[in-house]
Write a protein that holds these residues in place. Structure first.
Motif, PDB file in Angstrom:
ATOM      1  N   GLN A   1       0.826  -1.193   0.000  1.00 52.17           N
ATOM      2  CA  GLN A   1       0.000   0.000   0.000  1.00 52.17           C
ATOM      3  C   GLN A   1       0.869   1.254   0.000  1.00 52.17           C
ATOM      4  OE1 GLN A   1      -2.666  -0.388   3.391  1.00 52.17           O
ATOM      5  NE2 GLN A   1      -4.366  -0.832   2.016  1.00 52.17           N
ATOM      6  N   THR A   2       0.428   2.237  -0.742  1.00 53.62           N
ATOM      7  CA  THR A   2       1.115   3.523  -0.752  1.00 53.62           C
ATOM      8  C   THR A   2       0.665   4.354   0.445  1.00 53.62           C
ATOM      9  OG1 THR A   2      -0.585   4.582  -2.101  1.00 53.62           O
ATOM     10  CG2 THR A   2       1.200   3.440  -3.269  1.00 53.62           C
ATOM     11  N   ARG A   3       1.342   5.458   0.647  1.00 49.88           N
ATOM     12  CA  ARG A   3       0.964   6.346   1.756  1.00 49.88           C
ATOM     13  C   ARG A   3      -0.450   6.888   1.562  1.00 49.88           C
ATOM     14  NH1 ARG A   3       5.111  11.034   3.193  1.00 49.88           N
ATOM     15  NH2 ARG A   3       6.341   9.124   3.593  1.00 49.88           N
ATOM     16  N   GLY A   4      -0.809   7.173   0.318  1.00 50.90           N
ATOM     17  CA  GLY A   4      -2.162   7.660   0.043  1.00 50.90           C
ATOM     18  C   GLY A   4      -3.225   6.618   0.356  1.00 50.90           C
ATOM     19  N   ASP A   5      -2.914   5.338   0.034  1.00 48.34           N
ATOM     20  CA  ASP A   5      -3.861   4.262   0.337  1.00 48.34           C
ATOM     21  C   ASP A   5      -4.061   4.123   1.840  1.00 48.34           C
ATOM     22  OD1 ASP A   5      -4.180   3.712  -2.333  1.00 48.34           O
ATOM     23  OD2 ASP A   5      -2.601   2.175  -2.369  1.00 48.34           O
ATOM     24  N   ARG A   6      -2.960   4.184   2.598  1.00 45.21           N
ATOM     25  CA  ARG A   6      -3.079   4.056   4.050  1.00 45.21           C
ATOM     26  C   ARG A   6      -3.858   5.233   4.640  1.00 45.21           C
ATOM     27  NH1 ARG A   6       2.337   2.213   3.433  1.00 45.21           N
ATOM     28  NH2 ARG A   6       3.138   4.290   3.957  1.00 45.21           N
ATOM     29  N   ALA A   7      -3.601   6.433   4.117  1.00 49.39           N
ATOM     30  CA  ALA A   7      -4.342   7.599   4.603  1.00 49.39           C
ATOM     31  C   ALA A   7      -5.837   7.462   4.293  1.00 49.39           C
ATOM     32  CB  ALA A   7      -3.785   8.871   3.964  1.00 49.39           C
ATOM     33  N   PHE A   8      -6.143   6.952   3.100  1.00 51.60           N
ATOM     34  CA  PHE A   8      -7.547   6.742   2.729  1.00 51.60           C
ATOM     35  C   PHE A   8      -8.211   5.747   3.669  1.00 51.60           C
ATOM     36  CE2 PHE A   8     -10.784   4.463   0.269  1.00 51.60           C
ATOM     37  CZ  PHE A   8     -11.611   5.519  -0.107  1.00 51.60           C
ATOM     38  N   ASP A   9      -7.510   4.656   3.994  1.00 55.62           N
ATOM     39  CA  ASP A   9      -8.066   3.652   4.905  1.00 55.62           C
ATOM     40  C   ASP A   9      -8.319   4.246   6.292  1.00 55.62           C
ATOM     41  OD1 ASP A   9      -8.015   1.770   2.936  1.00 55.62           O
ATOM     42  OD2 ASP A   9      -6.098   0.878   3.555  1.00 55.62           O
ATOM     43  N   TRP A  10      -7.367   5.021   6.791  1.00 55.30           N
ATOM     44  CA  TRP A  10      -7.542   5.608   8.124  1.00 55.30           C
ATOM     45  C   TRP A  10      -8.693   6.609   8.147  1.00 55.30           C
ATOM     46  CZ3 TRP A  10      -5.993   3.654  12.422  1.00 55.30           C
ATOM     47  CH2 TRP A  10      -4.836   2.880  12.467  1.00 55.30           C
ATOM     48  N   ILE A  11      -8.856   7.351   7.077  1.00 50.51           N
ATOM     49  CA  ILE A  11      -9.994   8.276   7.000  1.00 50.51           C
ATOM     50  C   ILE A  11     -11.311   7.511   7.009  1.00 50.51           C
ATOM     51  CG2 ILE A  11     -11.176   9.953   5.521  1.00 50.51           C
ATOM     52  CD1 ILE A  11      -8.436  10.919   4.596  1.00 50.51           C
ATOM     53  N   ASN A  12     -11.345   6.404   6.279  1.00 46.96           N
ATOM     54  CA  ASN A  12     -12.548   5.569   6.277  1.00 46.96           C
ATOM     55  C   ASN A  12     -12.843   5.021   7.668  1.00 46.96           C
ATOM     56  OD1 ASN A  12     -13.416   5.830   3.651  1.00 46.96           O
ATOM     57  ND2 ASN A  12     -12.139   4.154   2.898  1.00 46.96           N
ATOM     58  N   TYR A  13     -11.788   4.514   8.338  1.00 47.51           N
ATOM     59  CA  TYR A  13     -11.980   3.978   9.689  1.00 47.51           C
ATOM     60  C   TYR A  13     -12.490   5.069  10.636  1.00 47.51           C
ATOM     61  CZ  TYR A  13      -9.343  -0.123   8.157  1.00 47.51           C
ATOM     62  OH  TYR A  13      -8.923  -1.243   7.495  1.00 47.51           O
ATOM     63  N   ALA A  14     -11.956   6.259  10.498  1.00 51.69           N
ATOM     64  CA  ALA A  14     -12.381   7.358  11.376  1.00 51.69           C
ATOM     65  C   ALA A  14     -13.838   7.725  11.129  1.00 51.69           C
ATOM     66  CB  ALA A  14     -11.479   8.569  11.164  1.00 51.69           C
ATOM     67  N   LEU A  15     -14.223   7.798   9.860  1.00 48.64           N
ATOM     68  CA  LEU A  15     -15.607   8.131   9.540  1.00 48.64           C
ATOM     69  C   LEU A  15     -16.565   7.047  10.022  1.00 48.64           C
ATOM     70  CD1 LEU A  15     -15.218   9.604   5.925  1.00 48.64           C
ATOM     71  CD2 LEU A  15     -15.631  10.849   8.055  1.00 48.64           C
ATOM     72  N   LEU A  16     -16.181   5.789   9.842  1.00 43.88           N
ATOM     73  CA  LEU A  16     -17.026   4.683  10.306  1.00 43.88           C
ATOM     74  C   LEU A  16     -17.145   4.680  11.822  1.00 43.88           C
ATOM     75  CD1 LEU A  16     -15.825   1.793   7.949  1.00 43.88           C
ATOM     76  CD2 LEU A  16     -18.013   3.004   7.877  1.00 43.88           C
ATOM     77  N   ALA A  17     -16.058   5.017  12.512  1.00 44.58           N
ATOM     78  CA  ALA A  17     -16.101   5.092  13.977  1.00 44.58           C
ATOM     79  C   ALA A  17     -17.047   6.197  14.435  1.00 44.58           C
ATOM     80  CB  ALA A  17     -14.698   5.314  14.530  1.00 44.58           C
TER      81      ALA A  17
END
Length: 293
Positions: A4-20
């Motif tokens: 995963q690239t840095r952008g992919d990891r940032a996208f995943d963390w944003i998704n996790y934050a929104l879902l939380a």
């Protein structure tokens, strides 16, 4: 797997934050109502209880289960749900299976006529007059027959029959001399347990939460479903009668609030307990309905 690239990891963390955040928004009211229903009314009213129960008491539930109207409504809702869901399943199967058969003459015309009912209806007054003329006012059938089948659910079940059951199985059964009803009962339905579970859940949850038809067609309080009983309690503010007159006015008001929370929990707890175990069937139903062939 590619790294995963840095952008992919940032996208995943944003998704996790929104879902939380969404989880907290949805979960907090449920936890608060449950905690408030077993907490000291003064602690709830003063704001001391904001998440976890405080000074646990079950007085609200005692008052709820001492109310004969709620118990009668519970039994009525269970009966309406079982009877209504059974009729819904039979009617949906008998409509969806023939429409899934390629050898049914005029099935497209029938489907077109069914589609019209999704967008146009006679309205409330003609529906009421029809139920009245059929002699179903103030009877169980007024809650069951008008909604005996949903065309949207027919589409979902018909799509399952077309997409998931090979036509070759039906042709082989026909060669062996199987009649249409034998084919449906002995081959099609045993292979259709997932969609039957989906339909059972859709229809049963609808019956459990329904109150409008009962509000329109029923006048006998002994036949009221649970949701209509709760509506009369919450909207008409009859909680004070359940709280009793032996306490002071202040304590009576506080106890009334606790009873409201207890009533909400009692009404929704069966569905809340059942849904997590059957969520996969709801998801499957949505996916089936999204592919209409």
């Amino acid at each position: 797997m590619s790294q995963q690239t840095r952008g992919d990891r940032a996208f995943d963390w944003i998704n996790y934050a929104l879902l939380a955040i969404v989880l907290l928004i949805v979960l907090y009211p449920l936890v608060f109502v449950l905690s408030a229903s077993i907490s000291n009314p003064q602690a709830v009213n003063s704001g001391q209880m904001w998440l976890l129960p405080k000074d646990i008491t079950f007085l609200g539930y005692e008052k709820v289960f001492q109310n004969n109207e709620i118990l009668t409504g519970y039994l009525n809702t269970i009966m309406y749900t079982i009877l209504g869901t059974s009729i819904n399943l039979v009617m949906t199967i008998l409509a969806a299976y023939p429409l899934s058969r390629r050898d049914l003459v005029g099935r497209n015309v029938v489907m077109a006529l069914f589609v019209v009912t999704m967008f146009f209806s006679g309205g409330l007054i003609p529906s009421y007059l029809l139920v009245k003329n059929l002699g179903m006012l103030n009877t169980v059938w007024a809650l069951i027959i008008p909604g005996a089948v949903s065309f949207w659910n027919i589409i979902i079940m018909r799509t399952f029959f077309q997409q998931s059951i090979p036509n070759e199985i039906q042709e082989a059964a026909a060669i062996d001399g199987t009649t249409d009803f034998q084919l449906l009962l002995k081959i099609i339905l045993p292979l259709s347990m997932p969609i039957l579970a989906v339909m059972t859940l859709f229809y049963s949850v609808g019956h459990w939460n329904s109150y409008f038809n009962a509000l329109i067609y029923l006048t006998d309080q002994n036949k009221f479903p649970l949701q209509l009983v709760l509506r009369s309690i919450l909207v008409q503010n009859t909680m004070s009668e359940m709280a009793g007159s032996s306490t002071s006015m202040t304590d009576q008001v506080l106890l009334t609030q606790t009873i409201k929370y207890s009533v909400i929990v009692v009404a929704n707890l069966p569905v809340l307990m059942l849904y997590p175990f059957l969520q996969k069937y709801f998801t499957k139903g949505v996916m089936i309905g999204a592919i209409k062939g």
